[in-house]
Design a protein around this motif. Structure first.
Motif, PDB file in Angstrom:
ATOM      1  N   ALA A  28     -67.284  10.420  69.392  1.00  0.00           N
ATOM      2  CA  ALA A  28     -67.202   9.048  70.439  1.00  0.00           C
ATOM      3  C   ALA A  28     -65.549   8.222  70.440  1.00  0.00           C
ATOM      4  CB  ALA A  28     -67.603   7.568  69.775  1.00  0.00           C
ATOM      5  N   CYS A  29     -64.614   8.562  71.924  1.00  0.00           N
ATOM      6  CA  CYS A  29     -63.941   8.472  71.498  1.00  0.00           C
ATOM      7  C   CYS A  29     -63.259   7.249  70.827  1.00  0.00           C
ATOM      8  CB  CYS A  29     -63.161   8.212  73.070  1.00  0.00           C
ATOM      9  SG  CYS A  29     -63.013   9.252  74.153  1.00  0.00           S
ATOM     10  N   ASP A  74     -64.997   3.265  76.706  1.00  0.00           N
ATOM     11  CA  ASP A  74     -66.057   3.500  75.754  1.00  0.00           C
ATOM     12  C   ASP A  74     -67.197   4.175  76.773  1.00  0.00           C
ATOM     13  OD1 ASP A  74     -64.876   1.597  73.388  1.00  0.00           O
ATOM     14  OD2 ASP A  74     -63.607   3.497  73.421  1.00  0.00           O
ATOM     15  N   ASN A  77     -66.588   7.473  77.591  1.00  0.00           N
ATOM     16  CA  ASN A  77     -66.516   9.146  76.916  1.00  0.00           C
ATOM     17  C   ASN A  77     -64.930   9.288  77.057  1.00  0.00           C
ATOM     18  OD1 ASN A  77     -66.493   8.923  73.569  1.00  0.00           O
ATOM     19  ND2 ASN A  77     -67.222  10.727  74.347  1.00  0.00           N
TER      20      ASN A  77
END
Length: 125
Positions: A28-29, A74, A77
């Motif tokens: 996940a970023c 988010d 991603n």
């Protein structure tokens, strides 16, 4: 293993805009410090902008101040780089990078663990 894929590059006239995307997989970023670097012809890979895990933003003020904006989606991603008022000197391959270490100098390339393959941006005069 995080994989990063950049997209959105292309040819644009001076004064135009582009939006680059960096799609991440394998992680996940929001759990990484995410950044954009660029490498022009015959030049070193230079820092453009970074967004930290907590959302704090840093950029190379001299070259992109007020014109480039980094953000993170988010849900998708993805990390974005909105580039406005482009100048010919912005011509470069733009790379996305992800780093696990929280406290790094934003422009320190050694602070990033994963890199994408890059996307070409060409700004004509």
């Amino acid at each position: 293993q995080v994989q990063l894929v950049e997209s959105g590059g292309g040819l644009v006239q001076a004064g135009g805009s582009l939006r680059l995307s960096c799609a991440a997989s394998g992680g996940a970023c929001r759990r990484y410090g995410m950044a954009w670097f660029r490498q022009g012809p015959g030049k070193e890979r230079d820092f453009v902008a970074r967004i930290s895990r907590n959302g704090a933003v840093a950029n190379d003020a001299d070259s992109v101040k007020g014109r480039f904006t980094i953000s993170r989606d988010d849900a998708k991603n993805t990390v974005l780089l909105q580039m406005n008022s482009l100048k010919p000197e912005a011509t470069a391959v733009y790379y996305c990078a992800a780093g696990r270490t929280m406290y790094v100098q934003p422009d320190d390339r050694t602070g990033y663990d994963y890199w994408g393959q890059g996307t070409q941006v060409t700004v004509s005069s």
